[in-house]
Motif scaffolding. Structure first.
Motif, PDB file in Angstrom:
ATOM      1  N   ILE A  77      91.714  15.566  25.296  1.00  0.00           N
ATOM      2  CA  ILE A  77      90.471  15.772  24.549  1.00  0.00           C
ATOM      3  C   ILE A  77      89.768  17.065  24.977  1.00  0.00           C
ATOM      4  CG2 ILE A  77      90.134  13.315  24.115  1.00  0.00           C
ATOM      5  CD1 ILE A  77      88.127  13.274  26.429  1.00  0.00           C
ATOM      6  N   ARG A  78      90.435  17.826  25.860  1.00  0.00           N
ATOM      7  CA  ARG A  78      89.922  19.115  26.333  1.00  0.00           C
ATOM      8  C   ARG A  78      88.497  18.987  26.886  1.00  0.00           C
ATOM      9  NH1 ARG A  78      94.044  22.256  24.273  1.00  0.00           N
ATOM     10  NH2 ARG A  78      93.276  24.334  24.774  1.00  0.00           N
ATOM     11  N   CYS A  79      88.315  17.962  27.696  1.00  0.00           N
ATOM     12  CA  CYS A  79      87.002  17.719  28.296  1.00  0.00           C
ATOM     13  C   CYS A  79      86.712  18.680  29.443  1.00  0.00           C
ATOM     14  CB  CYS A  79      86.903  16.280  28.795  1.00  0.00           C
ATOM     15  SG  CYS A  79      88.082  15.870  30.109  1.00  0.00           S
ATOM     16  N   GLY A  80      87.780  19.219  30.041  1.00  0.00           N
ATOM     17  CA  GLY A  80      87.610  20.178  31.119  1.00  0.00           C
ATOM     18  C   GLY A  80      87.474  19.577  32.506  1.00  0.00           C
ATOM     19  N   TYR A  81      87.550  18.234  32.603  1.00  0.00           N
ATOM     20  CA  TYR A  81      87.441  17.620  33.925  1.00  0.00           C
ATOM     21  C   TYR A  81      88.526  18.136  34.867  1.00  0.00           C
ATOM     22  CZ  TYR A  81      84.186  14.078  32.060  1.00  0.00           C
ATOM     23  OH  TYR A  81      83.114  13.428  31.503  1.00  0.00           O
ATOM     24  N   CYS A  82      89.739  18.311  34.337  1.00  0.00           N
ATOM     25  CA  CYS A  82      90.860  18.767  35.166  1.00  0.00           C
ATOM     26  C   CYS A  82      90.619  20.183  35.687  1.00  0.00           C
ATOM     27  CB  CYS A  82      92.179  18.688  34.402  1.00  0.00           C
ATOM     28  SG  CYS A  82      92.239  19.683  32.886  1.00  0.00           S
ATOM     29  N   VAL A  83      89.966  20.995  34.874  1.00  0.00           N
ATOM     30  CA  VAL A  83      89.665  22.373  35.280  1.00  0.00           C
ATOM     31  C   VAL A  83      88.644  22.367  36.417  1.00  0.00           C
ATOM     32  CG1 VAL A  83      88.784  24.615  34.527  1.00  0.00           C
ATOM     33  CG2 VAL A  83      90.162  23.221  32.967  1.00  0.00           C
ATOM     34  N   ASP A  84      87.629  21.521  36.294  1.00  0.00           N
ATOM     35  CA  ASP A  84      86.609  21.421  37.337  1.00  0.00           C
ATOM     36  C   ASP A  84      87.206  20.912  38.646  1.00  0.00           C
ATOM     37  OD1 ASP A  84      84.703  22.274  35.543  1.00  0.00           O
ATOM     38  OD2 ASP A  84      84.049  20.249  35.016  1.00  0.00           O
ATOM     39  N   ALA A  85      88.189  20.025  38.550  1.00  0.00           N
ATOM     40  CA  ALA A  85      88.754  19.398  39.753  1.00  0.00           C
ATOM     41  C   ALA A  85      89.782  20.274  40.454  1.00  0.00           C
ATOM     42  CB  ALA A  85      89.403  18.066  39.384  1.00  0.00           C
ATOM     43  N   MET A 133      94.140  26.116  34.829  1.00  0.00           N
ATOM     44  CA  MET A 133      93.785  25.451  33.575  1.00  0.00           C
ATOM     45  C   MET A 133      94.832  24.364  33.315  1.00  0.00           C
ATOM     46  SD  MET A 133      91.067  27.062  32.453  1.00  0.00           S
ATOM     47  CE  MET A 133      90.967  26.831  30.684  1.00  0.00           C
ATOM     48  N   PRO A 134      94.702  23.201  33.938  1.00  0.00           N
ATOM     49  CA  PRO A 134      95.752  22.181  33.848  1.00  0.00           C
ATOM     50  C   PRO A 134      96.094  21.753  32.426  1.00  0.00           C
ATOM     51  CG  PRO A 134      94.274  21.675  35.658  1.00  0.00           C
ATOM     52  CD  PRO A 134      93.651  22.811  34.908  1.00  0.00           C
ATOM     53  N   PHE A 135      95.097  21.605  31.551  1.00  0.00           N
ATOM     54  CA  PHE A 135      95.419  21.130  30.203  1.00  0.00           C
ATOM     55  C   PHE A 135      96.218  22.169  29.425  1.00  0.00           C
ATOM     56  CE2 PHE A 135      91.200  23.090  29.638  1.00  0.00           C
ATOM     57  CZ  PHE A 135      91.348  23.815  28.462  1.00  0.00           C
ATOM     58  N   GLU A 136      95.981  23.454  29.699  1.00  0.00           N
ATOM     59  CA  GLU A 136      96.773  24.490  29.040  1.00  0.00           C
ATOM     60  C   GLU A 136      98.193  24.543  29.616  1.00  0.00           C
ATOM     61  OE1 GLU A 136      94.908  28.290  28.960  1.00  0.00           O
ATOM     62  OE2 GLU A 136      93.226  27.625  27.706  1.00  0.00           O
ATOM     63  N   LEU A 137      98.312  24.311  30.923  1.00  0.00           N
ATOM     64  CA  LEU A 137      99.645  24.251  31.525  1.00  0.00           C
ATOM     65  C   LEU A 137     100.451  23.092  30.951  1.00  0.00           C
ATOM     66  CD1 LEU A 137      98.732  25.019  35.246  1.00  0.00           C
ATOM     67  CD2 LEU A 137     100.407  26.279  33.893  1.00  0.00           C
ATOM     68  N   GLU A 160      95.182  14.936  37.343  1.00  0.00           N
ATOM     69  CA  GLU A 160      95.600  13.671  36.739  1.00  0.00           C
ATOM     70  C   GLU A 160      94.662  12.539  37.144  1.00  0.00           C
ATOM     71  OE1 GLU A 160      99.607  10.922  36.902  1.00  0.00           O
ATOM     72  OE2 GLU A 160      99.820  13.105  36.699  1.00  0.00           O
ATOM     73  N   TYR A 161      94.148  12.595  38.366  1.00  0.00           N
ATOM     74  CA  TYR A 161      93.256  11.559  38.875  1.00  0.00           C
ATOM     75  C   TYR A 161      91.974  11.473  38.047  1.00  0.00           C
ATOM     76  CZ  TYR A 161      90.360   9.003  42.272  1.00  0.00           C
ATOM     77  OH  TYR A 161      89.542   8.085  42.882  1.00  0.00           O
ATOM     78  N   VAL A 162      91.451  12.635  37.624  1.00  0.00           N
ATOM     79  CA  VAL A 162      90.171  12.633  36.902  1.00  0.00           C
ATOM     80  C   VAL A 162      90.348  12.580  35.386  1.00  0.00           C
ATOM     81  CG1 VAL A 162      89.052  13.907  38.759  1.00  0.00           C
ATOM     82  CG2 VAL A 162      90.008  15.174  36.824  1.00  0.00           C
TER      83      VAL A 162
END
Length: 424
Positions: free
Chosen positions: A356-364, A370-374, A401-403
């Motif tokens: 959903i491209r929330c960006g939580y993974c980027v913050d963590a 940029m995990p979602f882009e990877l 993945e945790y967040v």
């Protein structure tokens, strides 16, 4: 850094016990980073305990030794925690403990090169997980080492093997530290521990002035992944290094306490890297503790010895820690030099949704990726995008993945992406 419930109270006060040896050892020749070791024994050959069974297979490789006396019953491809099959030497234990003879030596009389060679001959690798051959790390060349960091920051939940090692074998650890100080000549030594383990401070304080260089104790605030090499260097020195940069070129060397204990065993007790300490724990077992176990011991033997059953529909078995470890269904896989734990956790049903491209993974992400882009690049098998997005900088800590609220299997994507692009 993110706070994750630790779950360490179940084992942190437990004394180290010993798992009896199995009848069969499955000793993988390529669990460490770098080239696989090359067998120097053959099927049917009798071997002694501590005998070299596989020679380092390249510049970045490590020797492999027999954990018991017996005979070689097979050399072939056997399952690994990551699901692959790799060359493995199978040794049937004769339980006679016939040892390879060694000539007693006194490490204090060794030159720096002789210490490094002894570490190489013992097959010692990083015990924290990466399993990089240790002798390479200590060959610093012309690099001036300002800070030698002893990594006692065991930040993965449930794991207390390093804590128990520091509590019970602190004197032996510091003998190894003093030996390495004579080799790399650091300006200072920093022992990094979690603040929650502050009771270790008075144990080490009497030794603060006994080393060739000053030793200080750094108490780290709670948070994951503070035990990762790059994060630890930042906490201890303020320097931010990119993954892939050799820390020694920046004047820093980091060694896990398990690695240093292996060095003590090799140099002072003439024992190559044939055993390690692991934690057995989790929220789905009451049988838990910290145990010495031989390298090559199948997980099934440990579970059977401790009387632990694993109902697959309810329990997830993880080799390592819950964040960076591997979920294993095949219990014939064995303990390696980098195995820190065996965890039995409640199986959580994952229902992956679209990102959903929330960006939580980027913050963590501690590496600012940029995990979602990877993950999207891996899904599209886009090798160039994976490289441009700096997949090599991923330390596989699992925080993204945790967040993730969508249960996207990010860590699996990154591990497979490195294989796809040959970036490991």
């Amino acid at each position: 850094m993110i706070y994750i419930p630790a779950g360490k109270d179940k084992t942190r006060k437990r004394s180290i016990e010993t798992i009896p040896d199995p009848g069969l050892f499955h000793i993988s020749l390529s669990t460490h980073r770098g080239a696989a070791a090359v067998p120097v024994v053959s099927i049917g050959q009798r071997v002694k305990k501590h005998q070299l069974i596989a020679q380092a297979g390249g510049a970045v490789s490590a020797q492999v030794h027999s954990p018991a006396s017996g005979w070689v019953t097979d050399i072939g491809l056997y399952p690994q925690p990551d699901g692959s099959k790799r060359e493995t030497v199978v040794i049937q234990n004769d339980f006679k403990e016939t040892k390879e003879e060694v000539i007693p030596t006194y490490p204090g009389a060794f030159t720096s090169e002789e210490v490094i060679q002894a570490i190489a001959d013992a097959g010692i690798v990083g015990a924290g997980g990466a399993q990089f051959p240790s002798h390479i790390k200590y060959r610093t060349g012309t690099n001036r080492i300002r800070t030698f960091i002893i990594n006692g920051a065991e930040c993965e939940p449930y794991l207390t093997a390093d804590y128990s090692l520091m509590r019970q074998y602190h004197a032996q650890l510091l003998q190894a530290v003093a030996l390495i100080c004579n080799v790399i000549q650091p300006e200072q030594v920093v022992l990094a521990i979690e603040k929650n383990n502050k009771e270790l401070v008075p144990i080490f304080e009497p030794y603060l002035q006994s080393l060739p260089v000053p030793l200080s104790i750094l108490q780290l605030q709670g948070g994951y992944p503070q035990g990762s090499e790059l994060q630890l260097i930042r906490s201890a020195t303020g320097m931010e290094l990119q993954r892939g940069i050799i820390p020694a070129t920046a004047g820093v060397i980091v060694s896990n306490v398990g690695t240093l204990y292996a060095i003590y065993k090799a140099l002072y007790e003439h024992t190559p890297a044939i055993e390690r300490i692991i934690t057995v724990s989790g929220n789905r077992t009451e049988v838990c503790g910290n145990y010495k176990v031989k390298i090559g011991t199948p997980i099934s033997h440990i579970l059977q010895t401790l009387g632990i059953s694993v109902p697959h529909h309810k329990v997830q078995l993880i080799l390592g820690g819950p964040m960076m470890g591997w979920t294993v269904d095949d219990h014939s896989v064995s303990v390696s030099k980098g195995t820190a734990g065996i965890l039995l956790l409640e199986k959580r049903e994952l229902h992956p949704y679209n990102c959903i491209r929330c960006g939580y993974c980027v913050d963590a992400c501690p590496m600012r990726l940029m995990p979602f882009e990877l993950a999207e690049a891996y899904e599209n098998r886009n090798k160039s995008a994976l490289k441009e997005l700096k997949l090599t900088q991923c330390i596989e800590c699992g925080l993204c993945e945790y967040v993730c609220p969508s249960d996207v299997p990010l860590l699996e994507s990154f591990r497979l992406g490195k294989i796809l692009t040959n970036l490991r």
